[in-house]
Design a protein around this motif. Structure first.
Motif, PDB file in Angstrom:
ATOM      1  N   PRO A  60     -10.091 -24.193  12.606  1.00 49.62           N
ATOM      2  CA  PRO A  60      -9.009 -23.157  12.463  1.00 49.62           C
ATOM      3  C   PRO A  60      -8.720 -22.103  13.493  1.00 49.62           C
ATOM      4  O   PRO A  60      -9.648 -21.759  14.135  1.00 49.62           O
ATOM      5  N   LYS A  61      -7.542 -21.695  13.909  1.00 52.48           N
ATOM      6  CA  LYS A  61      -7.243 -20.802  14.915  1.00 52.48           C
ATOM      7  C   LYS A  61      -6.474 -19.786  14.595  1.00 52.48           C
ATOM      8  O   LYS A  61      -6.053 -19.636  13.317  1.00 52.48           O
ATOM      9  N   TYR A  62      -6.891 -18.489  14.911  1.00 53.08           N
ATOM     10  CA  TYR A  62      -6.294 -17.279  14.641  1.00 53.08           C
ATOM     11  C   TYR A  62      -5.129 -16.669  15.514  1.00 53.08           C
ATOM     12  O   TYR A  62      -5.492 -16.671  16.735  1.00 53.08           O
ATOM     13  N   THR A  63      -4.343 -15.904  15.007  1.00 52.54           N
ATOM     14  CA  THR A  63      -3.368 -15.253  16.113  1.00 52.54           C
ATOM     15  C   THR A  63      -3.272 -13.844  15.592  1.00 52.54           C
ATOM     16  O   THR A  63      -3.053 -13.478  14.669  1.00 52.54           O
ATOM     17  N   ALA A  64      -3.308 -13.225  16.705  1.00 54.56           N
ATOM     18  CA  ALA A  64      -3.206 -11.676  16.574  1.00 54.56           C
ATOM     19  C   ALA A  64      -2.064 -11.373  17.656  1.00 54.56           C
ATOM     20  O   ALA A  64      -1.789 -11.865  18.676  1.00 54.56           O
ATOM     21  N   SER A  65      -1.244 -10.182  17.154  1.00 54.92           N
ATOM     22  CA  SER A  65       0.198  -9.861  17.636  1.00 54.92           C
ATOM     23  C   SER A  65       0.158  -8.455  18.027  1.00 54.92           C
ATOM     24  O   SER A  65      -0.422  -7.491  17.238  1.00 54.92           O
ATOM     25  N   THR A  66       0.677  -7.978  19.132  1.00 56.00           N
ATOM     26  CA  THR A  66       1.025  -6.786  19.394  1.00 56.00           C
ATOM     27  C   THR A  66       2.345  -6.582  20.033  1.00 56.00           C
ATOM     28  O   THR A  66       3.052  -7.760  20.440  1.00 56.00           O
ATOM     29  N   SER A  67       3.258  -5.469  19.892  1.00 57.29           N
ATOM     30  CA  SER A  67       4.371  -5.218  20.381  1.00 57.29           C
ATOM     31  C   SER A  67       4.498  -4.188  21.400  1.00 57.29           C
ATOM     32  O   SER A  67       3.884  -3.151  21.505  1.00 57.29           O
ATOM     33  N   VAL A  68       5.458  -4.549  22.315  1.00 49.95           N
ATOM     34  CA  VAL A  68       5.534  -3.627  23.605  1.00 49.95           C
ATOM     35  C   VAL A  68       7.021  -3.365  23.680  1.00 49.95           C
ATOM     36  O   VAL A  68       7.904  -4.282  23.827  1.00 49.95           O
ATOM     37  N   LEU A  69       7.373  -2.255  23.778  1.00 48.96           N
ATOM     38  CA  LEU A  69       9.102  -1.690  23.747  1.00 48.96           C
ATOM     39  C   LEU A  69       9.050  -1.278  25.356  1.00 48.96           C
ATOM     40  O   LEU A  69       8.458  -0.477  26.083  1.00 48.96           O
ATOM     41  N   SER A 429       4.150  11.238  42.755  1.00 45.58           N
ATOM     42  CA  SER A 429       3.220  12.033  42.094  1.00 45.58           C
ATOM     43  C   SER A 429       3.473  12.068  40.476  1.00 45.58           C
ATOM     44  O   SER A 429       2.986  12.830  39.613  1.00 45.58           O
ATOM     45  N   PHE A 430       4.402  11.279  39.903  1.00 47.45           N
ATOM     46  CA  PHE A 430       4.694  11.231  38.661  1.00 47.45           C
ATOM     47  C   PHE A 430       4.732   9.635  38.076  1.00 47.45           C
ATOM     48  O   PHE A 430       5.574   8.839  38.030  1.00 47.45           O
ATOM     49  N   PRO A 431       3.208   9.135  37.864  1.00 45.06           N
ATOM     50  CA  PRO A 431       3.151   7.619  37.567  1.00 45.06           C
ATOM     51  C   PRO A 431       3.478   7.267  36.014  1.00 45.06           C
ATOM     52  O   PRO A 431       2.784   7.438  35.189  1.00 45.06           O
ATOM     53  N   ILE A 432       4.823   7.309  35.867  1.00 47.97           N
ATOM     54  CA  ILE A 432       5.468   7.212  34.370  1.00 47.97           C
ATOM     55  C   ILE A 432       5.953   5.848  34.439  1.00 47.97           C
ATOM     56  O   ILE A 432       6.956   5.573  35.073  1.00 47.97           O
ATOM     57  N   THR A 433       5.703   5.017  33.237  1.00 44.05           N
ATOM     58  CA  THR A 433       6.305   3.696  33.243  1.00 44.05           C
ATOM     59  C   THR A 433       7.353   3.517  32.154  1.00 44.05           C
ATOM     60  O   THR A 433       7.452   4.687  31.362  1.00 44.05           O
ATOM     61  N   ASP A 434       8.294   2.597  32.212  1.00 45.47           N
ATOM     62  CA  ASP A 434       9.181   2.229  31.368  1.00 45.47           C
ATOM     63  C   ASP A 434       9.031   1.530  30.070  1.00 45.47           C
ATOM     64  O   ASP A 434       9.812   0.947  29.705  1.00 45.47           O
ATOM     65  N   ALA A 435       7.641   1.477  29.933  1.00 42.79           N
ATOM     66  CA  ALA A 435       7.356   0.393  28.769  1.00 42.79           C
ATOM     67  C   ALA A 435       6.113   1.190  27.770  1.00 42.79           C
ATOM     68  O   ALA A 435       5.279   2.009  28.384  1.00 42.79           O
ATOM     69  N   ARG A 436       5.848   0.921  26.750  1.00 42.65           N
ATOM     70  CA  ARG A 436       4.891   1.382  25.846  1.00 42.65           C
ATOM     71  C   ARG A 436       4.520   0.536  24.655  1.00 42.65           C
ATOM     72  O   ARG A 436       5.554  -0.196  24.240  1.00 42.65           O
ATOM     73  N   ILE A 437       3.332   0.689  24.263  1.00 43.57           N
ATOM     74  CA  ILE A 437       2.955  -0.302  22.955  1.00 43.57           C
ATOM     75  C   ILE A 437       3.285   0.575  21.848  1.00 43.57           C
ATOM     76  O   ILE A 437       3.037   1.504  21.457  1.00 43.57           O
ATOM     77  N   ILE A 438       4.049  -0.254  20.901  1.00 41.67           N
ATOM     78  CA  ILE A 438       4.339   0.252  19.552  1.00 41.67           C
ATOM     79  C   ILE A 438       3.589  -0.214  18.525  1.00 41.67           C
ATOM     80  O   ILE A 438       3.661   0.458  17.324  1.00 41.67           O
ATOM     81  N   THR A 439       3.170  -1.492  18.570  1.00 44.41           N
ATOM     82  CA  THR A 439       2.078  -2.050  17.565  1.00 44.41           C
ATOM     83  C   THR A 439       0.938  -2.534  18.235  1.00 44.41           C
ATOM     84  O   THR A 439       1.180  -3.468  19.034  1.00 44.41           O
ATOM     85  N   ARG A 440      -0.176  -2.265  17.775  1.00 44.38           N
ATOM     86  CA  ARG A 440      -1.182  -2.796  18.402  1.00 44.38           C
ATOM     87  C   ARG A 440      -1.953  -3.837  17.456  1.00 44.38           C
ATOM     88  O   ARG A 440      -1.567  -3.977  16.266  1.00 44.38           O
ATOM     89  N   ALA A 441      -2.602  -4.580  18.160  1.00 37.97           N
ATOM     90  CA  ALA A 441      -2.924  -5.847  17.563  1.00 37.97           C
ATOM     91  C   ALA A 441      -4.125  -5.607  16.516  1.00 37.97           C
ATOM     92  O   ALA A 441      -5.240  -4.799  16.852  1.00 37.97           O
ATOM     93  N   GLN A 442      -4.063  -6.191  15.323  1.00 40.37           N
ATOM     94  CA  GLN A 442      -4.817  -6.077  14.397  1.00 40.37           C
ATOM     95  C   GLN A 442      -5.672  -7.341  14.281  1.00 40.37           C
ATOM     96  O   GLN A 442      -5.410  -8.379  14.605  1.00 40.37           O
ATOM     97  N   VAL A 443      -6.879  -7.142  13.741  1.00 36.98           N
ATOM     98  CA  VAL A 443      -7.866  -8.660  13.554  1.00 36.98           C
ATOM     99  C   VAL A 443      -7.037  -9.386  12.521  1.00 36.98           C
ATOM    100  O   VAL A 443      -7.195  -8.909  11.365  1.00 36.98           O
ATOM    101  N   PRO A 444      -6.867 -10.407  12.610  1.00 39.66           N
ATOM    102  CA  PRO A 444      -6.131 -11.540  11.488  1.00 39.66           C
ATOM    103  C   PRO A 444      -7.205 -11.916  10.604  1.00 39.66           C
ATOM    104  O   PRO A 444      -8.497 -12.142  10.946  1.00 39.66           O
ATOM    105  N   THR A 445      -6.820 -11.711   9.435  1.00 40.91           N
ATOM    106  CA  THR A 445      -7.607 -12.414   8.133  1.00 40.91           C
ATOM    107  C   THR A 445      -7.482 -13.615   7.833  1.00 40.91           C
ATOM    108  O   THR A 445      -8.289 -14.395   7.159  1.00 40.91           O
ATOM    109  N   ALA A 446      -6.473 -14.406   8.192  1.00 39.47           N
ATOM    110  CA  ALA A 446      -6.009 -15.621   7.685  1.00 39.47           C
ATOM    111  C   ALA A 446      -5.835 -16.649   8.899  1.00 39.47           C
ATOM    112  O   ALA A 446      -5.039 -16.147   9.922  1.00 39.47           O
ATOM    113  N   PRO A 447      -6.232 -17.829   9.058  1.00 37.97           N
ATOM    114  CA  PRO A 447      -5.813 -18.624  10.043  1.00 37.97           C
ATOM    115  C   PRO A 447      -4.289 -19.008  10.269  1.00 37.97           C
ATOM    116  O   PRO A 447      -3.724 -19.176   9.264  1.00 37.97           O
ATOM    117  N   SER A 448      -4.196 -19.077  11.565  1.00 38.52           N
ATOM    118  CA  SER A 448      -2.679 -19.403  11.889  1.00 38.52           C
ATOM    119  C   SER A 448      -2.346 -20.947  12.104  1.00 38.52           C
ATOM    120  O   SER A 448      -1.351 -21.485  12.002  1.00 38.52           O
TER     121      SER A 448
END
Length: 760
Positions: A60-69, A429-448
């Motif tokens: 069995p394999k498990y899949t975790a997902s995160t989202s970047v905007l 002098s301003f290290p600001i990126t144009d991307a950010r994490i909107i959803t962090r990965a959670q530990v999957p409970t069921a196999p994918s």
């Protein structure tokens, strides 16, 4: 041979079939499915079992997902803080989003995740795949046999890249709809590890974006600094060249602009010339006006200088008073009155004096005109002289303007690069990126994976496809005769009927007459099946053949029938024996002759005990009555073929005059003579005896004999086929025959009229 009506019927049927071929024959497709569904079902079952085995044994394999905007707002804030016009490149199209997707799959992201999570310490990323091919490859790598336990730096770098490649292989990056959000998924056998790696990939992406922006800004600053120094020097050199040119050519500053003296003089002279031309035109107009008044003797014309002249005004006043008084006296006393005449002479004097005054004014206007013309000519000469000087100095002006443009260009570039350099310095002098994490990965409970329903459905679909391919191949290879329609379409012959395949055990043991050597022996019960089962489908087909023979040759008293086939083993001898038995059983005097002198099948079936036969009659002149065998039950006479040695010229023997005489003699004693002829394919015996036949009956084995070989063989035997009354399909599997039936055919209604048959 088919009659014209039959040929016409076949032609009509072919036309109908040709028209039906333009569309999909659904009925034929359904028939194919009915014939091949077992193969498809078996393949689906096998593949379903393989799918179940894979499901039960797969890890069995498990899949975790995160989202970047990809957040464009941060870029705008950074630009405002920097007061910069050059902002980070906004993502406005699909190509930019796809570029960000490819960035997630780059080596920099993968190596950063490997180093951050220390994935080289996890066996999943360092141990090779345990497949037979990889194990064999490792065994064949002789260098690993003598390698030391110390891991070299190159090996570590290779392991890092392999681990990064594995991350990319197990990672999936997708765009969420049409938005600027990206979904990053990672699949692993460990749910915790999948969550950590998915989060680390997103964080490594943000860090890489910051680093790339900082590096790009730093490189831009360094490049700008080099260009600024270069442009600064070029700006100084160009300004110095302009200043030297001005000094060398005597340029003066006038209103912030530098001009040649001749240019300035020409401009002033041109202005004065325009004014002088206007004065000349004004003086000429005044003079011409006064001149026209004097020439026309107009006393009522108005001139400005006359109005301002008191003498002219007094004279005009007196002239008007005298004119008025003269008019009154002339009206009252007549125009010839002394006072009227005196007044008219006064008016003439006043008029003379007025014109003298106008002449003096005209002379003053003429003087003014001459002065204006002289001034205009002088200015014109000066302008001409200044223009020549200016034209001579044109090359100097062109060079000056070129030097000034060059100086302005370098000065503007220098200022622009200074501004850009300040912006680049502020961006560092301003290290600001144009991307950010909107959803962090959670530990999957069921196999994918594995997806059990999908895998099972896919396995069954593959099984159905594989079984369908096998079934299609079987249908493609099924080029045999199955139905009467195929017989009519392919051979253009009448279809007599079909003979079911009969099991020897079901047919019975037959009958033997041990007491008489002149009797027939039916060992397996198939050769006299029509006798034992007179109401069977077998017997009905033989009756159809008899009727076809009778209708084909109505005027012939004795009918000679040849039973033929294309290949050996199609049951021709069995059909011949049963047809003869049926004819004899119905009371007709019937003789069966085994004319197959090379492979006498009928003799082996019912006359194995015979010692003499047709060869002895033809070659040795033995009487027919001494060699004929007789069935005590049906009174069928049989002339066997006892082959004791090879007959090299069997075709010549069958077509000889002796054979003709023998048949003529037999026709006087029998109503039907049935000849079991050799197959048409391997030998020419049937063709040789064809002139002696009244009719021929073709036997084709159902589902075994190719349509092509039958069509080809019959085509080269025109003498035999012209007398063919029809075709009998032998050894038919009645259960399978149902699968080949079509709507409206005889096979379609077989179940309905099969009640008329009794096999018992």
């Amino acid at each position: 041979m088919l009659s014209p009506d039959k040929v016409s019927a076949h032609a009509d049927e072919d036309w109908e079939n040709a028209g039906a071929g333009d569309t999909i024959d659904v009925e034929r497709l359904v028939a194919v499915v009915r014939r091949q569904w077992r193969i498809v079902a078996v393949c689906m079952g096998i593949f379903a079992i393989l799918g179940l085995v894979y499901i039960l044994t797969a890890v069995p394999k498990y899949t975790a997902s995160t989202s970047v905007l990809i957040d464009r707002g941060n870029s705008q804030i950074a630009n405002q803080m920097q007061a910069s016009v050059a902002a980070a490149l906004p993502i406005e199209d699909d190509a930019s989003v796809l570029s960000e997707v490819e960035l997630f799959k780059s080596d920099s992201i993968g190596l950063a995740v490997v180093d951050k999570l220390k994935l080289l310490d996890i066996p999943e990323f360092t141990s090779p795949a345990r497949s037979p091919i990889s194990m064999l490859r490792s065994l064949l790598n002789f260098r690993t046999w003598f390698a030391s336990d110390d891991v070299a730096a190159d090996d570590i770098d290779t392991l890092r890249h392999n681990a990064a490649d594995k991350i990319v292989a197990d990672m999936d990056v997708d765009r969420i709809g049409r938005s600027y959000a990206l979904s990053i998924s990672y699949t692993s056998t460990s749910p915790e590890l999948a969550s950590k790696i998915a989060t680390s990939i997103a964080e490594a992406y943000l860090v890489d974006k910051l680093n790339s922006k900082y590096d790009a800004t730093r490189r831009a600053s360094e490049w700008l600094q080099e260009r600024i120094d270069e442009l600064k020097q070029k700006a100084l050199d160009s300004d110095l060249a302009v200043q030297k040119f001005r000094t060398a050519h005597g340029l003066l500053s006038t209103g912030g602009q530098y001009q040649l003296l001749s240019d300035q003089q020409l401009s002033e002279l041109t202005t004065q010339l325009i004014g002088a031309q206007a004065d000349t035109a004004r003086a000429r107009a005044k003079y011409e006006r006064v001149k026209s008044i004097i020439d026309n003797k107009r006393t009522d014309a108005i001139v400005t200088d006359v109005l301002d002249n008191s003498i002219s005004n007094d004279l005009r006043k007196k002239y008007l008073e005298a004119s008025k008084l003269e008019a009154e006296i002339s009206a009252r006393l007549g125009p010839d009155h002394v006072q009227a005449v005196r007044l008219r002479s006064e008016m003439a004097e006043y008029q003379r004096l007025m014109f003298e005054e106008l002449n003096r004014i005209a002379e003053s206007y003429q003087s003014e005109l001459q002065v204006a013309q002289t001034r205009e000519k002088s200015l014109q000469d000066s302008v001409t002289q200044a223009s020549s000087v200016t034209a001579a100095a044109g090359e100097t002006q062109v060079q000056l303007r070129e030097l000034e443009r060059t100086a302005d260009t370098y000065r503007n570039l220098y200022q622009t690069f200074l501004a850009r350099f300040q912006e680049a310095t502020q961006q560092q002098s301003f290290p600001i990126t144009d991307a950010r994490i909107i959803t962090r990965a959670q530990v999957p409970t069921a196999p994918s994976a594995p997806k059990k329903p999908l895998i099972l459905a896919l396995a069954m679909a593959l099984g159905a496809a594989f079984g369908g391919a096998i079934g299609a191949f079987r249908e493609y290879r099924d080029r045999f005769f199955r139905t009467g329609e195929q017989v009519r379409d392919v051979l253009s012959l009448e279809y007599i009927g079909h003979v079911p395949a009969i099991d020897a055990k079901e047919a019975g043991s037959g009958n033997k007459d041990p007491e008489s050597v002149r009797g027939l022996q039916n060992g397996n019960g198939i050769t006299n099946y029509v006798v034992n089962h007179p109401l069977s489908a077998f017997a009905e087909t033989m009756r159809s053949a008899k009727i076809a023979v009778d209708m084909e040759n109505t005027s012939t008293r004795c009918k000679v029938i040849g039973v033929i086939s294309c290949l050996p083993g199609e049951g021709k001898s069995t059909i011949a024996v049963n047809l003869a038995q049926l004819l004899a059983m119905q009371g007709s005097r019937t003789l069966l002759i085994d004319a197959d002198l090379r492979n006498p099948g009928a003799t082996r079936a019912i006359g194995r005990h015979a010692e003499q036969g047709i060869l002895e009659v033809l070659l040795e002149g033995r009487p027919l009555k001494d060699v004929l065998l007789l069935d005590n039950k049906t009174k069928l006479a049989f002339l066997p073929a006892v082959v004791k040695r090879r007959v090299p010229h069997s075709s010549d023997l069958l077509s000889s005059s002796i054979m003709v005489n023998m048949l003529d003699e037999l026709k006087a004693h029998f109503d039907y003579i049935v000849l079991d002829l050799p197959p048409l394919g391997p030998v020419v015996d049937a063709r040789a005896i064809s002139p002696m036949l009244d009719a021929s009956l073709a036997v084709i084995e159902w589902g075994r004999t190719s349509r092509r070989v039958v069509r080809t063989t019959f085509a080269v035997q025109p003498e035999v086929m012209q007398k063919c009354i029809g075709v009998v399909l032998n050894k038919v599997d009645t259960e399978k025959l149902k699968l080949y039936r079509s709507y409206g055919s005889g096979e379609y209604y077989y179940n309905r009229y099969s009640a008329y048959y009794h096999e018992a």
